[in-house]
Design an enzyme around this catalytic site. Structure first.
Site, PDB file in Angstrom:
ATOM      1  N   PHE A  11      25.173   4.105 -30.613  1.00  0.00           N
ATOM      2  CA  PHE A  11      24.656   3.003 -31.430  1.00  0.00           C
ATOM      3  C   PHE A  11      24.629   3.324 -32.913  1.00  0.00           C
ATOM      4  O   PHE A  11      24.579   2.412 -33.747  1.00  0.00           O
ATOM      5  CB  PHE A  11      23.260   2.586 -30.937  1.00  0.00           C
ATOM      6  CG  PHE A  11      22.112   3.388 -31.487  1.00  0.00           C
ATOM      7  CD1 PHE A  11      21.334   2.906 -32.539  1.00  0.00           C
ATOM      8  CD2 PHE A  11      21.771   4.619 -30.948  1.00  0.00           C
ATOM      9  CE1 PHE A  11      20.266   3.636 -33.032  1.00  0.00           C
ATOM     10  CE2 PHE A  11      20.708   5.344 -31.424  1.00  0.00           C
ATOM     11  CZ  PHE A  11      19.950   4.857 -32.478  1.00  0.00           C
ATOM     12  N   LYS A  12      24.687   4.604 -33.257  1.00  0.00           N
ATOM     13  CA  LYS A  12      24.668   4.976 -34.676  1.00  0.00           C
ATOM     14  C   LYS A  12      25.855   4.375 -35.426  1.00  0.00           C
ATOM     15  O   LYS A  12      25.801   4.145 -36.626  1.00  0.00           O
ATOM     16  CB  LYS A  12      24.664   6.497 -34.824  1.00  0.00           C
ATOM     17  CG  LYS A  12      23.539   7.214 -34.071  1.00  0.00           C
ATOM     18  CD  LYS A  12      22.176   6.896 -34.619  1.00  0.00           C
ATOM     19  CE  LYS A  12      21.055   7.461 -33.762  1.00  0.00           C
ATOM     20  NZ  LYS A  12      20.823   8.880 -33.853  1.00  0.00           N
TER      21      LYS A  12
END
Length: 495
Positions: free
Chosen positions: A111-112
């Site tokens: 998700f980064k």
């Protein structure tokens, strides 16, 4: 409406968004927060017809008010492009009675990527807007995912260098291989003998070292951060909660203004804080369900009002959540304290000196938007196995922590609201833990054998992020003690 930013520890001095992004961390050690949360005033019918990029502009333009329309749209277009393996960028998968918001379709399958794909463009645009002449040195600590995603974002971006510190024995084999094989003339990866909190504290200490800042300035460098302490990381994360709600509405899964719950596997508190900001913009979110692993410092905080990091640091199969100092919680504490920087500073001083603080009863009452719980290692593995056997859907360890906590929440509250679970990483990133949870027979296989087996059982293609590291050479192999972090930074920069 102009939105300005101020420090959680400073006076009432304010700066525009671009200056806050460029600095990363305030000079007083505080985090930048918006002076007010803007309202989401675009109706849901309109939002549901937008692409991810259009929703991103709608949300981010309300926070980054000193960016021109062209500047912001250019940053968004360059970030959310073919680097993602799906045009919708953040798809929703309906499974096991919930909606999994898949935030792992970017170039590093975590998700980064959702924020770190755009941060380099926000940062270089901010540098131009603020007439910064120094080369920007991105200094960051990672518990596994931020490091690779940040390096992928900043690799060979002119006018920048990036130095990433990670705990030598505190990341998965795939995570480590992704980092140490990173290309780019401006990328540097250093492992430390310690845990993530040691790395994060070391980075903060370097930021707060006035002598080092002056030394760097004299050599033509200035620090900034790619961690979620940077407001330029946090604002893009608000987008996908708005997009998820709009998608649910557009797909006929919810009615207009219907409230939903959101579950977030939580370490540094940035991802769930973004959901809190979305709720405060007016998005119809009811409960923010904060899921912890065995490092359950946040669970204890939500139950008691005492944040206490004085405990054993446990290495788990969800390493990105192996954190005892949740930096972004400070932004929430500041808000709960009535935006009182002095009061917040007292809590943070107590955390630094005694390793804990206790908020007031009134502040604890303000936390009613949140529900906290945790999942043990056994519960995490059992959840992966159960969901796979029941539905054929394979989730990673962090997402499994969230799914396990969601089951506890439903059992405890009998709340049947539709729920979005933030699926923060691809199962391919934690293949061994995932496959061994599904069946012990996989324990004897090698890491890349497991990758191929996962592809078979999940009927999904192996992501490019994994294919490209199968045979990639190791380019970074430096390990230092925690106290040597400032020294290695100077060495890398040639100071």
């Amino acid at each position: 409406m102009e939105i300005l930013y101020k420090s959680t520890r400073g006076n009432n001095e304010t700066v525009p968004a671009s200056a806050a992004i460029l600095k990363g961390l305030s000079e007083d050690g505080g985090l930048f927060v918006p002076t007010q949360i803007p309202a989401l005033d675009t109706d849901i019918e309109t939002l549901s017809g937008m692409s991810y990029q259009e929703v991103a502009y709608t949300v981010m333009s309300k926070f980054l008010t000193d960016f021109t329309e062209d500047e912001l749209k250019d940053c968004i277009a360059r970030a959310y492009d073919k680097k993602f393996d799906t045009e919708v960028i953040a798809p929703l998968a309906k499974s096991d009675g919930a909606y999994y918001l898949e935030l792992f379709h970017g170039s590093t399958i975590a998700f980064k990527d959702m924020a770190l794909s755009i941060l380099p463009y926000l940062l270089t645009t901010s540098a131009k807007k603020n007439h910064a002449e120094n080369e920007i040195v991105i200094l960051t600590a990672t518990s596994g995912d931020t490091g690779k995603a940040a390096m992928a974002g900043f690799a060979d971006v002119p006018g920048t260098k990036i130095i990433v510190f990670y705990p030598k024995d505190g990341v998965s084999p795939i995570q480590e291989k992704q980092m140490v094989t990173q290309k780019g003339k401006n990328t540097y990866v250093v492992s430390i003998r310690g845990n993530f909190d040691d790395a994060q504290t070391g980075v903060k200490n370097i930021f707060n070292d006035k002598n080092m800042t002056e030394e760097l300035d004299g050599a033509g460098f200035q620090f900034s951060s790619a961690n979620s302490i940077n407001i330029g990381r946090l604002v893009p994360q608000i987008v996908y909660y708005v997009y998820a709600y709009a998608t649910l509405y557009g797909n006929g899964e919810i009615e207009k203004d219907e409230k939903i719950n959101v579950v977030v596997p939580t370490g540094n508190f940035g991802n769930i804080l973004a959901a809190f900001y979305a709720k405060n913009m007016g998005l119809p979110i009811d409960k923010l369900i904060c899921a912890s692993n065995d490092n359950k410092v946040l669970f204890d905080f939500f139950r008691t009002g005492t944040y206490d990091k004085n405990r054993e640091f446990i290495l788990t199969t969800s390493p990105s959540m192996d954190i005892l100092i949740s930096s972004n919680l400070e932004r929430l504490i500041f808000r709960l304290a009535g935006n009182d920087a002095k009061k917040n500073q007292e809590f943070m001083d107590s955390l630094k000196e005694e390793g804990k603080y206790t908020i007031t009863g009134e502040m604890l009452e303000e936390l009613k938007d949140f529900y906290g719980n945790y999942a043990s290692e056994k519960e995490t593995a059992e959840t992966i196995k159960r969901i796979y056997e029941d539905t054929g859907y394979v989730i990673d360890t962090h997402t499994a922590v969230a799914a396990a906590v969601y089951e506890k929440y439903k059992e405890e509250t009998k709340d049947g609201k539709k729920t979005v679970i933030a699926s923060t990483a691809s199962p391919y990133k934690f293949t061994r833990s995932v496959m061994e949870a599904i069946d012990e027979k996989y324990a004897s296989m090698g890491d890349f054998e497991l990758v191929d087996e996962l592809s078979k059982i999940s009927n999904t293609p192996v992501p490019n992020a994994i294919e490209e590291i199968r045979t990639a050479p190791v380019l970074h192999n430096t390990t230092v003690e925690v106290e040597e972090m400032p020294k290695i930074v100077k060495k890398i920069l040639g100071i």
